[in-house]
Design a protein around this motif. Structure first.
Motif, PDB file in Angstrom:
ATOM      1  N   LEU A   1       0.823  -1.208   0.000  1.00 39.25           N
ATOM      2  CA  LEU A   1       0.000   0.000   0.000  1.00 39.25           C
ATOM      3  C   LEU A   1       0.862   1.264   0.000  1.00 39.25           C
ATOM      4  N   ILE A   2       1.966   1.238   0.732  1.00 37.18           N
ATOM      5  CA  ILE A   2       2.892   2.376   0.760  1.00 37.18           C
ATOM      6  C   ILE A   2       3.527   2.570  -0.612  1.00 37.18           C
ATOM      7  N   VAL A   3       3.956   1.480  -1.246  1.00 34.94           N
ATOM      8  CA  VAL A   3       4.574   1.570  -2.571  1.00 34.94           C
ATOM      9  C   VAL A   3       3.556   2.073  -3.598  1.00 34.94           C
ATOM     10  N   PHE A   4       2.333   1.569  -3.535  1.00 42.94           N
ATOM     11  CA  PHE A   4       1.279   1.965  -4.470  1.00 42.94           C
ATOM     12  C   PHE A   4       0.974   3.451  -4.351  1.00 42.94           C
ATOM     13  N   SER A   5       0.806   3.942  -3.124  1.00 42.38           N
ATOM     14  CA  SER A   5       0.513   5.369  -2.952  1.00 42.38           C
ATOM     15  C   SER A   5       1.730   6.226  -3.279  1.00 42.38           C
ATOM     16  N   GLY A   6       2.937   5.722  -3.034  1.00 45.13           N
ATOM     17  CA  GLY A   6       4.142   6.451  -3.397  1.00 45.13           C
ATOM     18  C   GLY A   6       4.301   6.575  -4.909  1.00 45.13           C
ATOM     19  N   PHE A   7       3.983   5.500  -5.632  1.00 45.71           N
ATOM     20  CA  PHE A   7       4.039   5.549  -7.087  1.00 45.71           C
ATOM     21  C   PHE A   7       3.030   6.547  -7.638  1.00 45.71           C
ATOM     22  N   ALA A   8       1.820   6.550  -7.086  1.00 44.97           N
ATOM     23  CA  ALA A   8       0.795   7.493  -7.542  1.00 44.97           C
ATOM     24  C   ALA A   8       1.226   8.928  -7.267  1.00 44.97           C
ATOM     25  N   LEU A   9       1.834   9.169  -6.123  1.00 44.66           N
ATOM     26  CA  LEU A   9       2.321  10.513  -5.790  1.00 44.66           C
ATOM     27  C   LEU A   9       3.422  10.939  -6.751  1.00 44.66           C
ATOM     28  N   PHE A  10       4.357  10.055  -7.042  1.00 44.77           N
ATOM     29  CA  PHE A  10       5.433  10.358  -7.988  1.00 44.77           C
ATOM     30  C   PHE A  10       4.869  10.623  -9.381  1.00 44.77           C
ATOM     31  N   ASP A  11       3.920   9.803  -9.805  1.00 41.82           N
ATOM     32  CA  ASP A  11       3.321   9.971 -11.122  1.00 41.82           C
ATOM     33  C   ASP A  11       2.589  11.307 -11.223  1.00 41.82           C
ATOM     34  N   ALA A  12       1.877  11.683 -10.173  1.00 43.20           N
ATOM     35  CA  ALA A  12       1.175  12.968 -10.177  1.00 43.20           C
ATOM     36  C   ALA A  12       2.157  14.128 -10.212  1.00 43.20           C
ATOM     37  N   ALA A  13       3.327  13.945  -9.618  1.00 42.96           N
ATOM     38  CA  ALA A  13       4.315  15.024  -9.570  1.00 42.96           C
ATOM     39  C   ALA A  13       4.954  15.280 -10.929  1.00 42.96           C
ATOM     40  N   ILE A  14       5.081  14.249 -11.783  1.00 49.22           N
ATOM     41  CA  ILE A  14       5.765  14.447 -13.059  1.00 49.22           C
ATOM     42  C   ILE A  14       4.831  14.901 -14.173  1.00 49.22           C
ATOM     43  N   ARG A  15       3.530  14.901 -13.918  1.00 50.55           N
ATOM     44  CA  ARG A  15       2.578  15.340 -14.949  1.00 50.55           C
ATOM     45  C   ARG A  15       2.510  16.861 -14.993  1.00 50.55           C
ATOM     46  N   ARG A  16       2.229  17.408 -16.191  1.00 51.60           N
ATOM     47  CA  ARG A  16       2.106  18.860 -16.352  1.00 51.60           C
ATOM     48  C   ARG A  16       0.868  19.370 -15.629  1.00 51.60           C
ATOM     49  N   GLU A  17       0.995  20.578 -15.090  1.00 47.99           N
ATOM     50  CA  GLU A  17      -0.113  21.166 -14.333  1.00 47.99           C
ATOM     51  C   GLU A  17      -1.288  21.506 -15.240  1.00 47.99           C
ATOM     52  N   ASP A  18      -1.012  21.962 -16.458  1.00 46.99           N
ATOM     53  CA  ASP A  18      -2.108  22.305 -17.354  1.00 46.99           C
ATOM     54  C   ASP A  18      -2.827  21.073 -17.899  1.00 46.99           C
ATOM     55  N   GLY A  19      -2.189  19.920 -17.807  1.00 45.44           N
ATOM     56  CA  GLY A  19      -2.833  18.687 -18.248  1.00 45.44           C
ATOM     57  C   GLY A  19      -4.044  18.327 -17.399  1.00 45.44           C
ATOM     58  N   TYR A  20      -3.976  18.628 -16.111  1.00 44.82           N
ATOM     59  CA  TYR A  20      -5.103  18.346 -15.227  1.00 44.82           C
ATOM     60  C   TYR A  20      -6.323  19.171 -15.625  1.00 44.82           C
ATOM     61  N   ARG A  21      -6.075  20.435 -15.981  1.00 42.98           N
ATOM     62  CA  ARG A  21      -7.186  21.281 -16.432  1.00 42.98           C
ATOM     63  C   ARG A  21      -7.689  20.832 -17.793  1.00 42.98           C
ATOM     64  N   ALA A  22      -6.783  20.366 -18.655  1.00 48.78           N
ATOM     65  CA  ALA A  22      -7.168  19.963 -20.002  1.00 48.78           C
ATOM     66  C   ALA A  22      -8.092  18.741 -19.992  1.00 48.78           C
ATOM     67  N   VAL A  23      -7.929  17.863 -19.025  1.00 43.87           N
ATOM     68  CA  VAL A  23      -8.773  16.667 -18.967  1.00 43.87           C
ATOM     69  C   VAL A  23      -9.924  16.836 -17.973  1.00 43.87           C
ATOM     70  N   SER A  24     -10.123  18.059 -17.500  1.00 46.39           N
ATOM     71  CA  SER A  24     -11.225  18.407 -16.597  1.00 46.39           C
ATOM     72  C   SER A  24     -11.238  17.570 -15.320  1.00 46.39           C
ATOM     73  N   LYS A  25     -10.043  17.362 -14.765  1.00 51.52           N
ATOM     74  CA  LYS A  25      -9.915  16.736 -13.451  1.00 51.52           C
ATOM     75  C   LYS A  25      -9.549  17.836 -12.467  1.00 51.52           C
ATOM     76  N   GLN A  26      -9.441  17.524 -11.220  1.00 54.18           N
ATOM     77  CA  GLN A  26      -9.034  18.534 -10.244  1.00 54.18           C
ATOM     78  C   GLN A  26      -7.650  19.059 -10.608  1.00 54.18           C
ATOM     79  N   THR A  27      -7.173  20.056  -9.879  1.00 56.32           N
ATOM     80  CA  THR A  27      -5.872  20.656 -10.183  1.00 56.32           C
ATOM     81  C   THR A  27      -4.734  19.770  -9.686  1.00 56.32           C
TER      82      THR A  27
END
Length: 107
Positions: A8-34
């Motif tokens: 569970l720690i590895v899974f949530s850590g991977f998700a956190l890392f993945d969210a960190a490397i994505r562009r900020e404007d991409g979240y707005r482009a796909v109409s998800k939260q910021t």
């Protein structure tokens, strides 16, 4: 239980890392939260998974948030051109690049 907690720690850590490397404007482009919203939620999920045992209530909430990111937000971000990653998607192109390579002015 220790292996489940570690997974569970590895899974949530991977998700956190993945969210960190994505562009900020991409979240707005796909109409998800910021991006800051997902960084806070996934960061809290990661910290909660580190602190509390797996059978308590808070890690289950963190697991739900991590699953929502992984099955809903991440695929939408990856569908963007360049995978929604920072920079130019690792291609190193310029603003004059077309779909088949650089535009050379008809030369």
């Amino acid at each position: 239980m220790a292996l489940l907690s570690l997974a569970l720690i590895v899974f949530s850590g991977f998700a956190l890392f993945d969210a960190a490397i994505r562009r900020e404007d991409g979240y707005r482009a796909v109409s998800k939260q910021t991006k800051p919203f997902w960084m806070i939620v996934l960061g809290l999920a990661f910290v909660v998974n580190l602190i509390f045992p797996i059978l308590s209530f808070l890690p289950i909430i963190g697991l739900v948030a991590t699953i929502v990111y992984m099955v809903d937000v991440r695929p939408a971000l990856r569908a963007l051109p360049g995978g929604g990653k920072g920079g130019r998607g690792g291609r190193g192109g310029s603003s004059s690049d077309g779909p088949y390579g650089p535009y050379n002015g008809g030369r």
